[in-house]
Structure formats: structure tokens, C-alpha cells
Write a protein that holds these residues in place. Structure first.
Motif, short mmCIF file in Angstrom:
data_model
loop_
_atom_site.label_atom_id
_atom_site.label_comp_id
_atom_site.label_asym_id
_atom_site.label_seq_id
_atom_site.Cartn_x
_atom_site.Cartn_y
_atom_site.Cartn_z
N PRO A 194 39.71 45.40 41.56
CA PRO A 194 39.64 43.94 41.59
C PRO A 194 41.02 43.32 41.77
N MET A 195 41.01 42.00 42.02
CA MET A 195 42.28 41.30 42.16
C MET A 195 42.72 40.73 40.82
N MET A 196 41.76 40.66 39.87
CA MET A 196 42.09 40.03 38.60
C MET A 196 41.23 40.64 37.51
N ILE A 197 41.81 40.76 36.33
CA ILE A 197 41.02 41.22 35.19
C ILE A 197 41.11 40.18 34.08
N ARG A 232 49.48 34.33 40.31
CA ARG A 232 49.17 35.62 40.93
C ARG A 232 50.14 36.69 40.43
N GLY A 233 49.60 37.88 40.08
CA GLY A 233 50.44 39.01 39.71
C GLY A 233 51.06 38.92 38.33
N LYS A 234 50.72 37.88 37.58
CA LYS A 234 51.32 37.71 36.26
C LYS A 234 50.27 37.94 35.17
N ILE A 235 50.74 38.16 33.96
CA ILE A 235 49.84 38.24 32.82
C ILE A 235 49.93 36.92 32.07
N THR A 236 48.83 36.19 32.04
CA THR A 236 48.82 34.92 31.34
C THR A 236 47.94 35.06 30.11
N LEU A 280 48.88 48.16 39.90
CA LEU A 280 47.83 47.76 40.82
C LEU A 280 48.04 46.36 41.38
N GLY A 281 49.10 45.68 40.92
CA GLY A 281 49.36 44.32 41.40
C GLY A 281 48.26 43.35 41.02
N LEU A 282 47.72 43.51 39.82
CA LEU A 282 46.63 42.66 39.37
C LEU A 282 47.14 41.34 38.83
N THR A 283 46.24 40.44 38.65
CA THR A 283 46.51 39.25 37.88
C THR A 283 45.70 39.41 36.60
N SER A 284 46.29 39.13 35.46
CA SER A 284 45.54 39.33 34.22
C SER A 284 45.49 38.05 33.41
N ILE A 285 44.35 37.81 32.83
CA ILE A 285 44.22 36.71 31.87
C ILE A 285 43.78 37.34 30.56
N ILE A 286 44.57 37.13 29.52
CA ILE A 286 44.23 37.72 28.23
C ILE A 286 43.91 36.61 27.26
N VAL A 287 42.77 36.73 26.62
CA VAL A 287 42.41 35.80 25.57
C VAL A 287 42.62 36.53 24.27
N SER A 288 43.38 35.95 23.36
CA SER A 288 43.69 36.70 22.14
C SER A 288 44.16 35.77 21.05
N HIS A 289 44.04 36.22 19.81
CA HIS A 289 44.74 35.50 18.75
C HIS A 289 45.76 36.40 18.09
#
Lengths: 275, 260, 155
Positions: free
Chosen positions: A166-169, A36-40, A197-206
Motif C-alpha cells: 500500500p501507499m499508506m498504513i 507523504r512519506g512521513k509518520i504523522t 517501503l516509502g510509506l506514509t503512516s498515520i498513527i493514532v495513539s495515546h
């Protein structure tokens, strides 16, 4: 199968996930946690099914085995209405932006608000302008999507993704094909939106460099398995040959430069033979 | 030989699964109708792009088809001294067959292919899955309004086509070739029955509108999301619509006009 | 907003013109306007042979269409053909000694019922009967008779 609800500070947890397309296994029994609240960040070479993972989390695809918990709910056991309720609290940024081509920028950002709320038009206008201001494109509100550059349409899509708070992007390859300036803008936006915004982020990337600059935690995937995980520093110092090759971008290593083939000399000498 | 049987089996299996997906898709479309009717704006936008934009091609083609029927009919009928019945001939061919069939074929080419391309491109550019992730059902929001618009537009367009064609036939028949105008209309009114001819023609065009819109939208929705996939789907829409229209026309004609 | 109003107008025009087209077909092209079942009355005529007469065949008087045939049935007792005629209510002054005959429009044309008004003061009422009828001329019969006659004459 682990059926227990994920622990308090994991917003999303993926358990023993297996997914295959045809006979090809995209994911082979993997488990990931997103705090929660982190960028993964999920990294890996093209074609490892990173986008597929986002679609599994969003409930657009169904796994062969295993489960995905979002905010304590098993995504793939929800009924349709519940899934849609959950999705209202998720934002997803597609690689192409996925803006609706027959509406202006303003209407695109207003779209989720108009579909899901019964707010008066004046309030929608205020909200949309606020979201567009946040991504710096308030001035572009009357443009059509085909008049935007790639970076701009991604920023509009981001404004749309945060329209319902939203809570997550979920970000699908946000940096691909961007010039250095747009890239810098996006990196800055993702980081600041997450913090403000206190979001949780999931980034898919290369994209190794920029992703590790903003991610709090990184998973490296290859051929359906997790080959490395940790904070960006841990990943940089990983002693796995594979992770090293990926992070430095070396041409040859555990991932071979050559597509699997028979012996080079044999192949050359066999010219003229019918086989 | 075994290979051939195998291929036959395989293509049967593929067409059955496709038919299954198409039927499921149709159920989804129909279950969305109520939610579209609550928001008539969505339907209105599509009536514009499906109906209004097909208006010109339909009326102009109708006029020319009617004029040709007038000419050809006159030459054939005058051999038997029966030019007076030109009106019945033109009206019967338009109302029963050419009106519904030709306007449906033109509709498939104009509106159907455009629908497939539009939906296919929305799929290829992830607009549909984007919508799904925004918790908006793309079938209800995007597909059903287009389906309803096609379904409503088709009989209107077919009616226009026939009406304009009959006037075109009259222009040539009595304006140019000297068939008595009164005879043209009175023979027509005596020979064309409201229920047997007009209503049956309208039923045909309703069926064609239903099938064409369904095919066009399904091919777009089912397209492989690449530019090549979309262009193939567009071709399939036109070909499959044409086959279905002509095949169904035969069946409907046999059912409607058989017992007379 | 300007954009949506023009769109509304065009859609409105489209729907209106489509409905006008269908209306035109119904009223101007088909027989709907010339005759409807509501304002009409029924009379019955019995023919020895109704030939090629069909339901919906026209009924005319002095060459003007005034009604249509609504049913044709066979009476198993009298061995006659019972033909029901629907006559437009406008034409309610047909004398009760009107003659009904079955004619053919042209040599190969459709058969129709022709009403020849008589001289009676009484008018035919709804569900009335026409007493005097003349059957259809059967072409084969007529030709046969003609050939037979000319053969007799030659003798």
C-alpha cells in the motif's frame, strides 16, 4: 467548504471536518494534513474519537460536514467501486489485529492477495513468506490466530496490511497493552517499514513516549478540537497547559481529576436528604 | 397514558427501522449470490459447518420423534381399531408439520445461534471492518455463503428428519407393537400425496431455511459489538426464529391445506 | 489439504443423504411411485349420484388399487355426475361391460370407485365409457329407507 485538491506533498488532508455521534460532537470543524512519506501521529486521551478519524479517512464513516482527500480524491464522494480501489492501496492495522480467526497466519496474510489478485499459488506463497519474514514471524505461518500473543498478532496484521504494497498504513493504537519488548519491536517495525517501503503512516495513539520517538509530526486532539500540533520537539516545548498536562501525564490540570460535580462539602452534608 | 402511547410509538419506530435495515441487508446478501457461486469453495466450507454439523442432532431427534409418534399413534388408533392407518398418521404428521417445523427449530438452535455468535464476534473483533478496509465486501465474502448454505441445508435436513422419523415409527409400530408392515407402508402410500404433502413440506422447509438464516445472520451483523451484545443477539436469534417459524407455519398451512 | 478433502467428503455425504431422504419420501412414502399420470388411460363413467367421491379417490378392482379419479363434473342435460377415471396402463384388459360402483371403505371410510369386470371379449379403450354404473349409497337415504321399511312391516 474548501474544495481545492490538497497540495502535492500532502497524501491526506482533512478539511473542516465535523462529525457527531448522537448529540455528542466528536470532531468540531478540524483540519489536518498528513505529509507523504512521513509518520504523522494523532494523540489525545481515550474517547476523543481518534479511531473514528481513521474510519473517516478510510471511508467507513461519513462526516456531517467537511471533506477528506486521500491522494487527491474526496473519499466520501467516490462511488463504491472507486472507494474499494482506493482501499486496496491503504493498509489498516486495527487495535485487536482483526485477524480472521478461522484461518492460519499464512492464509491471513495471503487473504488480500487471494481476494484481489489472480497470482498463482506459488507466487502468493513467496510473497506471503517475504511479508512474514519482514515482521519476523515466518516461523509462525502455520499457527492459528488464537495461538498468537497480542504483539505477535499485531505483527501478523501488519504483514497482512503491507501484503498489497500500500501507499499508506493507518495504525490504530498499535502500542496499547504491549509489553516493553513487543512495543520496542513494533516501534522499530513501523519506523523501518515507513522508511524502506516509502510509506506514509498515520498513527493514532495515546502513548506519549514511544509515539513521539518515531513521529515526524504530531496533532494533539481534545474534545473535538486540535489543541496542539508540531514536530515532537515543538510539542514538548508547547506552552499550552493542556498539551503539557497530556505530555507529562499530570493528574490534575486543564483536564480535571474530578468528574464535574457539585461542591464536595454540600454533597457530603446532603446525605440522608432525598433528592 | 401519554407516556404509554409515546413508548408504543417509539418501539414501532425502532422495529420499523430494524425491519428496514434487515431488508436492506437481505438485498445485499442476494446481490452477492453470483460472486459466491463463482467460488464454490466458500459455499462448501459453510455447508460443512451449517449442514454437516447439524446432521447428527437432526437425525437423532427425527428418530425419536418418529418413535414417539409410533407409540402415541398406536395407542390412540387402536382404540378405534384403526392401527393399520398408523403409517399414514406418522407420515402425514412428519411430512406436513413436524419434519419442517421441528427440524427448523433445531436448526435455529444449533446452526442459527452459532451463525449469530460467529458473525457477532467477527464484528466485535473488528474482523468485518478489517475486511472492509482490505476492500473486501464482508457481506459477499462472509454472509452470503452462510446464507446460501442455510438455505440449501434446511430442506435436506427436514427431508432427513421426516425419513428417519417414518422409519422410527415403523420400528416401533410394526417391530414392537405388531402393526402389519405391509399395511404400514401401503396405507402410507395411499394416504400421502406427492404434490400436496411432500412438495408442500419441502416448500415449508425452504421458507424456514430462508427466514432462519436471514434472522441469524442479521442479528449477528446488527449486534452491538461487545460480548454482552453478541450474547443478547444470540438469544434474539433463537427467539425470533422460533416465533417466525411457528407463525409462518400457520400461514403456510392455511394456504396449502386450506382448500381441501 | 488433507483437511479440505475430508470436509469435501463429509459435505458430499451430507448432501447425498439429504437427497436420499427426500427421494425416499417421494418414492417410498407418497403415492408417486404407485401411480403416475404418464402411463395411464382415461375412461368415463356416469353416475346418478357420486356421493362423497372426490378427485384423487382411488379406483380399484377386486380390492387392488388400479387408478384414481381425476375429475368429477355435473352434466346439466342429463343431470348426472360425470366421473373421469385414470386407469394405470398396465391394466388394459378391462372388458367393456365392466360395472362401476361407488363403495365406502369401512363404515366411515373414504368413498372409492370399484370396477367389477363383466364377461365381454372387447376391452375398454382410452376415452371409453362405462355403461353400467351403480351410484353411491347415501347413508342417510339408506337409513331412511330402512326405517320406512321396518315401519311398513310393523303395520
Amino acid at each position: 467548504m474548501v474544495n481545492s485538491v490538497s497540495s502535492q506533498d500532502n497524501l491526506v488532508s482533512v478539511r473542516n471536518l465535523t462529525f457527531s455521534r448522537g448529540s455528542k460532537k466528536i470532531f468540531d470543524d478540524i483540519s489536518l494534513d498528513f505529509q507523504r512519506g512521513k509518520i504523522t501521529a494523532i494523540m489525545g486521551p481515550s474517547g476523543t474519537g481518534k479511531t473514528t478519524l481513521l474510519k473517516l479517512i478510510g471511508g467507513q464513516l461519513f462526516p456531517d460536514h467537511g471533506s477528506v482527500f486521500v491522494d487527491g480524491k474526496n473519499v466520501h464522494q467516490l462511488r463504491r467501486a472507486e472507494l474499494y480501489d482506493l482501499r486496496k492501496r491503504l493498509g489498516m492495522l486495527f487495535q485487536s489485529g482483526a485477524l480472521l480467526t478461522d484461518m492460519t497466519v499464512f492464509d491471513n496474510v495471503a487473504f488480500p492477495l487471494r481476494e484481489h489478485t489472480h497470482l498463482p499459488e506459488s507466487m502468493i506463497r513467496t510473497l506471503v513468506l517475504m511479508k512474514l519474514q519482514a515482521v519476523g514471524l515466518r516461523g509462525a505461518k502455520d499457527l492459528m490466530p488464537n495461538e498468537l500473543s497480542g504483539g505477535m498478532s499485531r505483527r501478523v496484521a501488519l504483514a497482512r496490511a503491507i501484503a498489497l504494497d500500500p501507499m499508506m498504513i493507518l495504525y490504530d493504537e498499535p502500542f496499547t497493552g504491549q509489553d516493553p519488548i513487543s512495543m520496542g519491536v513494533l516501534v522499530h517495525l513501523i519506523k523501518s517499514l515507513n522508511n524502506i517501503l516509502g510509506l506514509t503512516s498515520i498513527i493514532v495513539s495515546h502513548d506519549v513516549h514511544d509515539t513521539s520517538a518515531i513521529a515526524d509530526y504530531i496533532y494533539v486532539l481534545s474534545e473535538g478540537k486540535i489543541v496542539g500540533q508540531g514536530t515532537p520537539e515543538q510539542i514538548q516545548q508547547s506552552d499550552s497547559e493542556w498539551v503539557k498536562q497530556f505530555m507529562t501525564g499530570a493528574a490534575d490540570g486543564p483536564v480535571h481529576f474530578h468528574y464535574p460535580s457539585k461542591d464536595y462539602v454540600d454533597d457530603l452534608l446532603s446525605i440522608g436528604k432525598r433528592y | 397514558m401519554i407516556r404509554f402511547i409515546q413508548n408504543l410509538g417509539k418501539s414501532t419506530r425502532i422495529s420499523f427501522t430494524k425491519l428496514g435495515r434487515a431488508s436492506y441487508f437481505l438485498i445485499q446478501i442476494i446481490s452477492g449470490i453470483a460472486s459466491v457461486l463463482v467460488r464454490p469453495r466458500l459455499l462448501l466450507n459453510q455447508l460443512y459447518s451449517v449442514g454437516v454439523l447439524s446432521f447428527l442432532i437432526i437425525t437423532i431427534s427425527g428418530l425419536f420423534v418418529g418413535m414417539v409418534l409410533g407409540l402415541q399413534g398406536y395407542y390412540t388408533l387402536s382404540d378405534f381399531g384403526a392401527e393399520e392407518t398408523l403409517g399414514v398418521m406418522v407420515a402425514a404428521s412428519l411430512v406436513r408439520e413436524l419434519g419442517p417445523v421441528v427440524s427448523a427449530l433445531l436448526f435455529a438452535g444449533r446452526a442459527g445461534s452459532a451463525l449469530t455468535a460467529e458473525i457477532g464476534l467477527m464484528k466485535a473483533t473488528e474482523q468485518l471492518s478489517g475486511m472492509e478496509m482490505m476492500a473486501v465486501d464482508p457481506v459477499k465474502r462472509i454472509i452470503t455463503p452462510r446464507f446460501l448454505a442455510g438455505f440449501i441445508s434446511m430442506p435436506l435436513l427436514a427431508g432427513l428428519f421426516s425419513a428417519v422419523g417414518i422409519i422410527g415409527g415403523e420400528m416401533i409400530g410394526s417391530g414392537l407393537l405388531g402393526v402389519d408392515e405391509g399395511a404400514y407402508w401401503s396405507q402410507m402410500q395411499a394416504g400421502i400425496d406427492f404434490y400436496d404433502d411432500i412438495i408442500n413440506g419441502v416448500i415449508k422447509s425452504v421458507v424456514f431455511g430462508f427466514v432462519t438464516s436471514w434472522i441469524a445472520l442479521f442479528e449477528g451483523y446488527d449486534a452491538i459489538p461487545t460480548s454482552e451484545g453478541v450474547s443478547r443477539a444470540t438469544t434474539r436469534t433463537v427467539v425470533n426464529s422460533a416465533f417466525s417459524i411457528l407463525g409462518l407455519d400457520f400461514i403456510l398451512t392455511a394456504l396449502m391445506f386450506g382448500d381441501n | 489439504m488433507q483437511h479440505t478433502t475430508t470436509q469435501d467428503t463429509l459435505v458430499g455425504l451430507f448432501v447425498a443423504s439429504g437427497i436420499v431422504g427426500l427421494f425416499f419420501l417421494a418414492m417410498h412414502v407418497s403415492n408417486l411411485s404407485s401411480f403416475s399420470d404418464q402411463d395411464s388411460y382415461v375412461i368415463t363413467a356416469r353416475f346418478e349420484n357420486s356421493g362423497g367421491l372426490k378427485v384423487k379417490s382411488p379406483v380399484s378392482a377386486a380390492g387392488v388399487k388400479i387408478g384414481k379419479v381425476t375429475s368429477i363434473s355435473f352434466d346439466p342435460k342429463t343431470y348426472e355426475s360425470v366421473v373421469q377415471l385414470n386407469i394405470d396402463a398396465k391394466y388394459n384388459t378391462l372388458p367393456d361391460d365392466t360395472t362401476a360402483s361407488i363403495f365406502t371403505a369401512g363404515l366411515l371410510g373414504e368413498q372409492y370407485v370399484n370396477l367389477e369386470p363383466g364377461g365381454s371379449e372387447e376391452y375398454l379403450k382410452s376415452n371409453g365409457k362405462i355403461e353400467i354404473t351403480q351410484s353411491a349409497i347415501i347413508l342417510e337415504k339408506a337409513i331412511g329407507q330402512f326405517l320406512f321399511k321396518s315401519a311398513e312391516e310393523k303395520k
